[in-house]
Design a protein around this motif. Structure first.
Motif, mmCIF file in Angstrom:
data_model
loop_
_atom_site.group_PDB
_atom_site.id
_atom_site.type_symbol
_atom_site.label_atom_id
_atom_site.label_comp_id
_atom_site.label_asym_id
_atom_site.label_seq_id
_atom_site.Cartn_x
_atom_site.Cartn_y
_atom_site.Cartn_z
ATOM 1 N N LEU A 40 12.098 -10.402 52.037
ATOM 2 C CA LEU A 40 12.778 -9.790 50.888
ATOM 3 C C LEU A 40 11.779 -9.415 49.786
ATOM 4 O O LEU A 40 11.897 -8.354 49.165
ATOM 5 C CB LEU A 40 13.857 -10.743 50.355
ATOM 6 C CG LEU A 40 15.011 -11.021 51.337
ATOM 7 C CD1 LEU A 40 15.850 -12.215 50.867
ATOM 8 C CD2 LEU A 40 15.897 -9.784 51.506
ATOM 9 N N GLU A 41 10.788 -10.290 49.563
ATOM 10 C CA GLU A 41 9.733 -9.979 48.572
ATOM 11 C C GLU A 41 9.010 -8.692 48.962
ATOM 12 O O GLU A 41 8.717 -7.846 48.109
ATOM 13 C CB GLU A 41 8.697 -11.117 48.492
ATOM 14 C CG GLU A 41 9.178 -12.384 47.821
ATOM 15 C CD GLU A 41 9.224 -12.286 46.298
ATOM 16 O OE1 GLU A 41 8.904 -11.216 45.757
ATOM 17 O OE2 GLU A 41 9.616 -13.279 45.665
ATOM 18 N N ASN A 42 8.726 -8.559 50.252
ATOM 19 C CA ASN A 42 8.008 -7.359 50.703
ATOM 20 C C ASN A 42 8.900 -6.126 50.604
ATOM 21 O O ASN A 42 8.419 -5.033 50.263
ATOM 22 C CB ASN A 42 7.477 -7.566 52.124
ATOM 23 C CG ASN A 42 6.345 -8.578 52.153
ATOM 24 O OD1 ASN A 42 5.901 -9.051 51.113
ATOM 25 N ND2 ASN A 42 5.872 -8.916 53.335
ATOM 26 N N ALA A 43 10.188 -6.302 50.878
ATOM 27 C CA ALA A 43 11.127 -5.189 50.693
ATOM 28 C C ALA A 43 11.116 -4.733 49.231
ATOM 29 O O ALA A 43 11.135 -3.539 48.926
ATOM 30 C CB ALA A 43 12.536 -5.629 51.103
ATOM 31 N N ASN A 44 11.021 -5.700 48.339
ATOM 32 C CA ASN A 44 11.070 -5.430 46.891
ATOM 33 C C ASN A 44 9.828 -4.705 46.380
ATOM 34 O O ASN A 44 9.792 -4.226 45.250
ATOM 35 C CB ASN A 44 11.232 -6.772 46.159
ATOM 36 C CG ASN A 44 11.754 -6.623 44.752
ATOM 37 O OD1 ASN A 44 12.592 -5.748 44.487
ATOM 38 N ND2 ASN A 44 11.279 -7.447 43.848
ATOM 39 N N ARG A 45 8.781 -4.619 47.217
ATOM 40 C CA ARG A 45 7.557 -3.898 46.846
ATOM 41 C C ARG A 45 7.613 -2.424 47.234
ATOM 42 O O ARG A 45 6.633 -1.689 47.047
ATOM 43 C CB ARG A 45 6.325 -4.524 47.525
ATOM 44 C CG ARG A 45 5.988 -5.938 47.113
ATOM 45 C CD ARG A 45 5.837 -6.154 45.632
ATOM 46 N NE ARG A 45 5.009 -5.150 44.974
ATOM 47 C CZ ARG A 45 4.827 -5.071 43.671
ATOM 48 N NH1 ARG A 45 5.415 -5.930 42.866
ATOM 49 N NH2 ARG A 45 4.075 -4.124 43.152
ATOM 50 N N ALA A 46 8.717 -1.977 47.787
ATOM 51 C CA ALA A 46 8.799 -0.588 48.260
ATOM 52 C C ALA A 46 8.666 0.390 47.096
ATOM 53 O O ALA A 46 9.069 0.086 45.959
ATOM 54 C CB ALA A 46 10.131 -0.364 48.978
ATOM 55 N N THR A 52 13.826 2.399 39.723
ATOM 56 C CA THR A 52 15.253 2.050 39.843
ATOM 57 C C THR A 52 15.493 0.865 40.771
ATOM 58 O O THR A 52 16.551 0.229 40.682
ATOM 59 C CB THR A 52 16.070 3.251 40.356
ATOM 60 O OG1 THR A 52 15.513 3.665 41.604
ATOM 61 C CG2 THR A 52 16.061 4.405 39.363
ATOM 62 N N GLU A 53 14.567 0.599 41.693
ATOM 63 C CA GLU A 53 14.703 -0.524 42.636
ATOM 64 C C GLU A 53 16.132 -0.616 43.179
ATOM 65 O O GLU A 53 16.838 -1.599 42.934
ATOM 66 C CB GLU A 53 14.274 -1.833 41.952
ATOM 67 C CG GLU A 53 12.848 -1.745 41.407
ATOM 68 C CD GLU A 53 12.394 -2.975 40.636
ATOM 69 O OE1 GLU A 53 12.896 -4.077 40.927
ATOM 70 O OE2 GLU A 53 11.546 -2.819 39.736
ATOM 71 N N PRO A 54 16.577 0.397 43.905
ATOM 72 C CA PRO A 54 18.003 0.497 44.264
ATOM 73 C C PRO A 54 18.475 -0.416 45.376
ATOM 74 O O PRO A 54 19.679 -0.506 45.631
ATOM 75 C CB PRO A 54 18.121 1.970 44.704
ATOM 76 C CG PRO A 54 16.777 2.292 45.271
ATOM 77 C CD PRO A 54 15.789 1.540 44.417
ATOM 78 N N ILE A 122 15.945 7.084 50.157
ATOM 79 C CA ILE A 122 14.560 7.041 50.669
ATOM 80 C C ILE A 122 13.895 5.729 50.245
ATOM 81 O O ILE A 122 13.236 5.055 51.049
ATOM 82 C CB ILE A 122 13.738 8.243 50.155
ATOM 83 C CG1 ILE A 122 14.243 9.545 50.789
ATOM 84 C CG2 ILE A 122 12.254 8.051 50.447
ATOM 85 C CD1 ILE A 122 13.656 10.811 50.168
ATOM 86 N N ALA A 123 14.054 5.360 48.975
ATOM 87 C CA ALA A 123 13.432 4.120 48.480
ATOM 88 C C ALA A 123 13.943 2.916 49.277
ATOM 89 O O ALA A 123 13.170 2.025 49.652
ATOM 90 C CB ALA A 123 13.727 3.952 46.988
ATOM 91 N N THR A 124 15.241 2.909 49.542
ATOM 92 C CA THR A 124 15.821 1.788 50.298
ATOM 93 C C THR A 124 15.298 1.787 51.740
ATOM 94 O O THR A 124 15.040 0.728 52.318
ATOM 95 C CB THR A 124 17.364 1.855 50.264
ATOM 96 O OG1 THR A 124 17.782 1.996 48.901
ATOM 97 C CG2 THR A 124 17.988 0.600 50.854
ATOM 98 N N ALA A 125 15.102 2.987 52.291
ATOM 99 C CA ALA A 125 14.546 3.082 53.649
ATOM 100 C C ALA A 125 13.117 2.540 53.679
ATOM 101 O O ALA A 125 12.714 1.890 54.650
ATOM 102 C CB ALA A 125 14.589 4.529 54.133
ATOM 103 N N CYS A 126 12.361 2.806 52.599
ATOM 104 C CA CYS A 126 10.998 2.252 52.523
ATOM 105 C C CYS A 126 11.061 0.716 52.522
ATOM 106 O O CYS A 126 10.241 0.048 53.170
ATOM 107 C CB CYS A 126 10.284 2.731 51.266
ATOM 108 S SG CYS A 126 9.891 4.490 51.278
ATOM 109 N N ALA A 127 12.029 0.179 51.798
ATOM 110 C CA ALA A 127 12.201 -1.276 51.763
ATOM 111 C C ALA A 127 12.499 -1.805 53.171
ATOM 112 O O ALA A 127 11.988 -2.856 53.581
ATOM 113 C CB ALA A 127 13.331 -1.648 50.797
#
Ligand code: FMN
Length: 198
Positions: A40-46, A52-54, A122-127
């Motif tokens: 989850l921490e790594n997802a949060n670095r996307a 916006t950290e969506p 897209i941001a969520t996909a990067c996560a």
């Protein structure tokens, strides 16, 4: 620029990432929550536009997996309508019980920054890719599912998502019973690149 990163190692994590499905998991063997937090921490670095950290996550583990299984049963049975398939329902009920953790992934729209929706997706996909890569580094299996109840409007509220938000999918996680190196095929990158030099 010189870095201390091990680029061979980094490339091999990316090259070896592949989806592992719940029927390939060791049933009943839980992944430590510390590793889930690292995922989850790594997802949060996307990367994300305008900070916006969506991405939003609902994690199911332990008895929570039973809860999630029943939730999928309830929502799918109630709202599938003409699309209802018995085989699909079976997977929705059984896959959570084969897993160590299931993470529901949402995309929450930012009230102030009215970015085009696609940017938040897209941001969520990067996560999600960060999650996949972290699993690979730890030798743990998982895959993203966008099946079942993912696109049911009625499902959003169960994951604290409003009507403008999106339920993106469900990440199923577990230890791999028989680890293999078998990767899904890719067509050569050269076929997908146009390179302009002048
Ligand atoms: C946006 C997205 C949605 C996906 N949804 C599903 C799904 O609903 N069911 C499924 O079996 N796999 C799903 N997958 C996993 C793909 O099947 C898998 O990534 C694909 O077969 C390529 O395999 P690989 O991940 O091992 O490279 C999804 C993957 C992505 C990126």
């Amino acid at each position: 620029m010189e870095t201390n990163y091990n680029t061979d190692l980094f490339n091999s994590i990316i090259q070896n990432r592949h989806s592992v499905f719940p029927n390939q998991f060791i049933k009943g063997k839980a992944v430590p929550d510390e590793i889930i937090w690292q995922i989850l921490e790594n997802a949060n670095r996307a990367p994300n536009h305008k900070h916006t950290e969506p991405w939003r996550f609902t994690v199911f583990s332990g008895d929570g997996l039973q809860h999630f299984s029943k939730l999928q049963l309830k929502i799918y049975t109630q709202y599938a309508g003409e699309k209802f398939k018995e085989a699909k329902l079976k997977n929705l009920v059984e896959y959570p019980l084969m897993s160590s953790h299931v993470i529901a992934i949402g995309m929450k729209r930012n009230e102030e920054q009215k970015l085009p929706e696609i940017e938040e997706i897209i941001a969520t996909a990067c996560a999600i890719e960060n999650m996949y890569l972290t699993l690979t580094a730890y030798g743990i299996g998982g895959y993203l599912s966008t099946g079942g109840i993912t696109y049911f409007e009625e499902a959003k509220a169960y994951f604290d998502l409003g009507s403008d938000d999106r339920l993106i999918g469900f990440f199923y996680i577990g230890y791999i019973a028989n680890p293999t190196n078998s990767l899904t095929k890719r067509q050569p990158i050269q076929e997908k690149v146009k390179w302009v030099m002048k």
